[in-house]
Design an enzyme around this catalytic site. Structure first.
Site, mmCIF file in Angstrom:
data_model
loop_
_atom_site.group_PDB
_atom_site.id
_atom_site.type_symbol
_atom_site.label_atom_id
_atom_site.label_comp_id
_atom_site.label_asym_id
_atom_site.label_seq_id
_atom_site.Cartn_x
_atom_site.Cartn_y
_atom_site.Cartn_z
ATOM 1 N N MET A 1 -9.274 9.165 -21.843
ATOM 2 C CA MET A 1 -8.422 9.813 -20.843
ATOM 3 C C MET A 1 -7.037 9.184 -20.677
ATOM 4 S SD MET A 1 -10.279 12.313 -20.138
ATOM 5 C CE MET A 1 -9.492 13.075 -18.734
ATOM 6 N N ARG A 2 -6.659 8.292 -21.567
ATOM 7 C CA ARG A 2 -5.312 7.703 -21.455
ATOM 8 C C ARG A 2 -4.386 8.294 -22.516
ATOM 9 N NH1 ARG A 2 -5.144 3.252 -18.420
ATOM 10 N NH2 ARG A 2 -3.282 2.427 -19.407
ATOM 11 N N HIS B 1 -10.649 18.924 -27.969
ATOM 12 C CA HIS B 1 -10.212 19.497 -26.695
ATOM 13 C C HIS B 1 -11.049 20.750 -26.420
ATOM 14 C CE1 HIS B 1 -7.548 20.174 -23.356
ATOM 15 N NE2 HIS B 1 -7.492 21.447 -23.695
ATOM 16 N N ASN C 1 -20.075 13.482 -26.706
ATOM 17 C CA ASN C 1 -19.563 13.673 -28.064
ATOM 18 C C ASN C 1 -19.862 12.455 -28.934
ATOM 19 O OD1 ASN C 1 -17.957 16.289 -28.573
ATOM 20 N ND2 ASN C 1 -17.419 15.692 -26.491
ATOM 21 N N ASN D 1 -8.740 14.078 -32.084
ATOM 22 C CA ASN D 1 -9.139 14.336 -30.701
ATOM 23 C C ASN D 1 -9.855 15.680 -30.652
ATOM 24 O OD1 ASN D 1 -9.205 13.976 -27.846
ATOM 25 N ND2 ASN D 1 -7.523 15.433 -27.644
HETATM 26 C C1 GRF Z 1 -15.012 16.752 -23.859
HETATM 27 O O1 GRF Z 1 -15.091 18.022 -23.258
HETATM 28 C C2 GRF Z 1 -13.807 16.654 -24.753
HETATM 29 O O2 GRF Z 1 -13.424 17.868 -25.298
HETATM 30 C C3 GRF Z 1 -12.741 16.182 -23.812
HETATM 31 O O3 GRF Z 1 -13.386 15.307 -22.937
HETATM 32 C C4 GRF Z 1 -14.759 15.648 -22.842
HETATM 33 C C5 GRF Z 1 -15.554 14.421 -23.117
HETATM 34 O O4 GRF Z 1 -16.915 14.607 -22.872
HETATM 35 N N1 GRF Z 1 -11.638 15.598 -24.532
HETATM 36 P P1 GRF Z 1 -17.977 13.495 -23.322
HETATM 37 O O5 GRF Z 1 -17.566 12.192 -22.666
HETATM 38 O O6 GRF Z 1 -17.936 13.401 -24.820
HETATM 39 O O7 GRF Z 1 -19.286 13.989 -22.805
#
Ligand code: GRF
Length: 195
Positions: free
Chosen positions: A85-86, A104, A8, A102
């Site tokens: 992830m926190r 999701h 992303n 964020n």
């Molecule tokens: C994505 O699927 C996002 O929706 C979630 O974590 C993932 C991150 O993927 N929150 P990346 O590190 O951007 O490839």
């Protein structure tokens, strides 16, 4: 802010370069994982990245307070969570109320938490999708900015669905970031309206 692969992040940087996100600069990448691949991506694009080791802080509050300082020093208008992830502390949320977004990989409030694509797939849903939202004090809970739905194809593999969800994420996140940086956004309770 990211903890993993950073696909992303990569999509956002590309959108900035192509001016799909207009007049923006990715000021800083913050990660809590020393070996996160997002750091390689950041360096490849010449973007400053900082690893902050949670083990170096006595509490989550102190850790987040340090992140708030870093972000304020970077002069960021928007904080983008991209696979971070926190769980953020109330202090962090308060410091940037309605300025932290964020993404999701499901249609919230369904399938909150980790492995959302796989859980939706195994549950046999016919429609899933992507949600972009502001953060609040609860995980995957804040006011929803945008959602994009996606039909699960008959007989589709998990890998194929994952790939399609990520493709939607990359497009939707960049579009919304551009929008949030340029348009006035009003948040009233759970409702977000973009002019
Ligand atoms: C994505 O699927 C996002 O929706 C979630 O974590 C993932 C991150 O993927 N929150 P990346 O590190 O951007 O490839």
């Amino acid at each position: 802010m990211a903890s993993g692969s950073g696909s992303n992040f990569e999509a956002i940087v590309r959108a900035v370069k192509k001016k799909k996100i207009k007049n923006a600069v990715v000021a800083l990448v913050i990660t809590d994982q020393e070996n996160a691949f997002v750091r390689c991506r950041a360096r490849r694009h010449g973007i400053k990245d900082i690893f902050v080791d949670p083990a170096g802080y006595k509490s989550r509050e102190l850790f987040d307070r340090h992140l708030v300082r870093l972000i304020k020093n970077a002069g960021a208008d928007l904080v983008v969570l991209a696979g971070y992830m926190r769980v953020l502390t109330p202090g962090f949320v308060k410091a940037f109320r309605n300025r932290v977004v964020n993404i999701h990989p499901a249609l919230l409030p369904a399938f909150k938490g980790v492995n959302a694509i796989e859980r939706a797939y195994r549950r046999g849903v016919k429609v899933t999708g992507v949600t972009v939202h502001f953060i609040d004090e609860q995980v995957d809970h804040g006011p929803i900015i945008a959602q994009k739905a996606l039909e699960v194809r008959a007989g589709e593999s998990l890998a194929s669905l994952e790939q399609r969800v990520h493709r939607v994420e990359h497009r939707l996140y960049s579009e919304m970031i551009d929008h949030l940086l340029r348009e006035k956004t009003k948040v009233k309770g759970r409702y977000v309206s973009c002019k």
